[in-house]
Design an enzyme around this catalytic site. Sequence first.
Site, PDB file in Angstrom:
ATOM      1  N   SER A  50      35.198 -26.655  16.571  1.00 48.52           N
ATOM      2  CA  SER A  50      35.236 -25.601  15.552  1.00 48.52           C
ATOM      3  C   SER A  50      35.895 -26.152  14.287  1.00 48.52           C
ATOM      4  CB  SER A  50      36.047 -24.418  16.069  1.00 48.52           C
ATOM      5  OG  SER A  50      37.414 -24.797  16.192  1.00 48.52           O
ATOM      6  N   ASP A  82      30.698 -26.021  16.113  1.00 49.17           N
ATOM      7  CA  ASP A  82      30.683 -24.613  16.526  1.00 49.17           C
ATOM      8  C   ASP A  82      30.975 -23.727  15.308  1.00 49.17           C
ATOM      9  OD1 ASP A  82      30.618 -22.518  18.370  1.00 49.17           O
ATOM     10  OD2 ASP A  82      32.764 -22.661  18.817  1.00 49.17           O
ATOM     11  N   GLY A 181      36.956 -14.415  22.642  1.00 52.71           N
ATOM     12  CA  GLY A 181      38.339 -14.140  23.012  1.00 52.71           C
ATOM     13  C   GLY A 181      38.498 -13.679  24.450  1.00 52.71           C
ATOM     14  N   HIS A 213      27.123 -16.983  23.035  1.00 52.16           N
ATOM     15  CA  HIS A 213      28.531 -17.201  22.661  1.00 52.16           C
ATOM     16  C   HIS A 213      29.399 -16.215  23.438  1.00 52.16           C
ATOM     17  CE1 HIS A 213      28.392 -19.823  18.969  1.00 52.16           C
ATOM     18  NE2 HIS A 213      27.111 -19.666  19.262  1.00 52.16           N
ATOM     19  N   ALA A 215      31.260 -16.326  26.124  1.00 52.33           N
ATOM     20  CA  ALA A 215      30.844 -16.210  27.527  1.00 52.33           C
ATOM     21  C   ALA A 215      31.946 -16.591  28.518  1.00 52.33           C
ATOM     22  CB  ALA A 215      29.603 -17.065  27.755  1.00 52.33           C
ATOM     23  N   ASN A 256      28.515 -20.783  25.815  1.00 51.57           N
ATOM     24  CA  ASN A 256      29.737 -21.239  25.129  1.00 51.57           C
ATOM     25  C   ASN A 256      31.002 -20.750  25.815  1.00 51.57           C
ATOM     26  OD1 ASN A 256      27.983 -22.184  23.199  1.00 51.57           O
ATOM     27  ND2 ASN A 256      29.021 -21.210  21.487  1.00 51.57           N
ATOM     28  N   ASP A 258      35.213 -21.207  25.610  1.00 49.93           N
ATOM     29  CA  ASP A 258      36.456 -21.710  25.016  1.00 49.93           C
ATOM     30  C   ASP A 258      37.673 -21.002  25.623  1.00 49.93           C
ATOM     31  OD1 ASP A 258      38.380 -22.898  23.516  1.00 49.93           O
ATOM     32  OD2 ASP A 258      37.884 -21.945  21.630  1.00 49.93           O
ATOM     33  N   SER A 259      37.668 -19.678  25.610  1.00 45.71           N
ATOM     34  CA  SER A 259      38.859 -18.941  26.089  1.00 45.71           C
ATOM     35  C   SER A 259      39.234 -19.328  27.517  1.00 45.71           C
ATOM     36  CB  SER A 259      38.618 -17.429  26.010  1.00 45.71           C
ATOM     37  OG  SER A 259      38.419 -17.044  24.675  1.00 45.71           O
TER      38      SER A 259
HETATM   39  P1  13P Z   1      34.860 -17.376  24.488  1.00 43.11           P
HETATM   40  O1  13P Z   1      35.960 -16.890  23.590  1.00 43.11           O
HETATM   41  O2  13P Z   1      34.315 -16.258  25.311  1.00 43.11           O
HETATM   42  O3  13P Z   1      35.255 -18.543  25.287  1.00 43.11           O
HETATM   43  O4  13P Z   1      33.653 -17.844  23.533  1.00 43.11           O
HETATM   44  C1  13P Z   1      33.651 -19.128  22.958  1.00 43.11           C
HETATM   45  C2  13P Z   1      32.578 -19.310  21.951  1.00 43.11           C
HETATM   46  O5  13P Z   1      31.640 -18.551  21.822  1.00 43.11           O
HETATM   47  C3  13P Z   1      32.687 -20.495  21.078  1.00 43.11           C
HETATM   48  O6  13P Z   1      31.684 -20.508  20.106  1.00 43.11           O
HETATM   49  O1  G3H Z   2      34.173 -19.043  18.824  1.00 44.69           O
HETATM   50  C1  G3H Z   2      35.241 -19.575  18.473  1.00 44.69           C
HETATM   51  C2  G3H Z   2      35.841 -20.607  19.329  1.00 44.69           C
HETATM   52  O2  G3H Z   2      36.518 -20.029  20.418  1.00 44.69           O
HETATM   53  C3  G3H Z   2      36.724 -21.503  18.518  1.00 44.69           C
HETATM   54  O3  G3H Z   2      37.945 -20.919  18.203  1.00 44.69           O
HETATM   55  O4  G3H Z   2      38.171 -21.281  15.744  1.00 44.69           O
HETATM   56  O5  G3H Z   2      40.188 -20.842  17.180  1.00 44.69           O
HETATM   57  O6  G3H Z   2      38.975 -23.033  17.318  1.00 44.69           O
HETATM   58  P1  G3H Z   2      38.865 -21.559  17.042  1.00 44.69           P
HETATM   59 ZN    ZN Z   3      31.138 -18.554  19.416  1.00 47.69          ZN
END
Ligand code: 13P
Ligand code: G3H
Ligand code: ZN
Length: 311
Positions: A50, A82, A181, A213, A215, A256, A258-259
């Site tokens: 990101s 991203d 999130g 996204h 997910a 996707n 991340d969380s």
């Molecule tokens: P999450 O916050 O559900 O992990 O989504 C991450 C995401 O879509 C990054 O682009």
């Molecule tokens: O969709 C966003 C991702 O979780 C990236 O988050 O911008 O805090 O790195 P970030």
């Molecule tokens: Zn996203």
Amino acid sequence: MALVTTKEMFEKAYAGGYAIGAFNVNNMEIVQGITEAAGALKSPVILQVSAGARKYANHNYLVKLVEAALLENDIPIALHLDHGADFEICKSCIDGGFTSVMIDASHYSFNENIEITRKVVDYAHQKGVVVEAELGQLSGIEDDVKVSAEEASYTHPDEVEEFVDKTGVDSLAIAIGTSHGAFKFKPGQKPQLRFDILDEVSKRLPNFPIVLHGASSVSQEYVKIIQQNGGKLEDAIGIPEDMLRQAARSAVCKINIDSDLRLAMTAGVRQAMFANPAAFDPREYLKVGRENVKALVEHKIKNVLGSENKA
Ligand code: 13P
Ligand code: G3H
Ligand code: ZN
């Protein structure tokens, strides 16, 4: 193996009824945890960066970490931007070694989204880089999904063909009720995704890769560990994994996450620090975070994505 684009990954995933995990990377331990898991299970993987990750870790450090992961793991890896906010950040990543970028102009009007996305596609394709765009905007589901103000944030299936035709984009992120999130649904609310929209979009875009996204599933096991070790995460709720598995079997080729990585890493670090409050060697606690990231990604590959042995 050199970095690859997502083209072949998505063709195989579409045909095979599975999806590729796109995991956000911010530091060495996260890159290692993800790629060790993907390497062990012979799964292709997308590492995504990101704007915030670039600001935190620096573009060059992240590219070199991913290149190091390629030397250590004989699997296809794509390096993806991203949520690119504008042409400039996409160009900078294309010029700087990424093989895939997302231009996220989903908050602009339909025509502006087309115009901005088209400009990125023209530049990226000249350089052999693929582009993801987004139609519709992610949000949480409100109590009544049929409220028209809410409906406005879901992707409109009747817009997707024109969007893809006019932009030449390689994949499309759609909004069907996932959100970014760890707080995706209200307490007591039944998690729901609009599979009817996904089905309609895939009918209109045959053989075209769709992206989900937001997910993360928000494992209550990690939430509990974080809470027991001084963190506060009441009411963190994610997308049930069976729904994601269902999506992965359909036209969704990229999921996707991340969380979930953040929770896994944080749970490990908190647990290690609480187990030994005198710890002052970062390796002692980062190692536990990295092990959790690896275990999480192995779990996703086997139980959600279905991408094991597809490298
Ligand atoms: P999450 O916050 O559900 O992990 O989504 C991450 C995401 O879509 C990054 O682009
Ligand atoms: O969709 C966003 C991702 O979780 C990236 O988050 O911008 O805090 O790195 P970030
Ligand atoms: Zn996203």
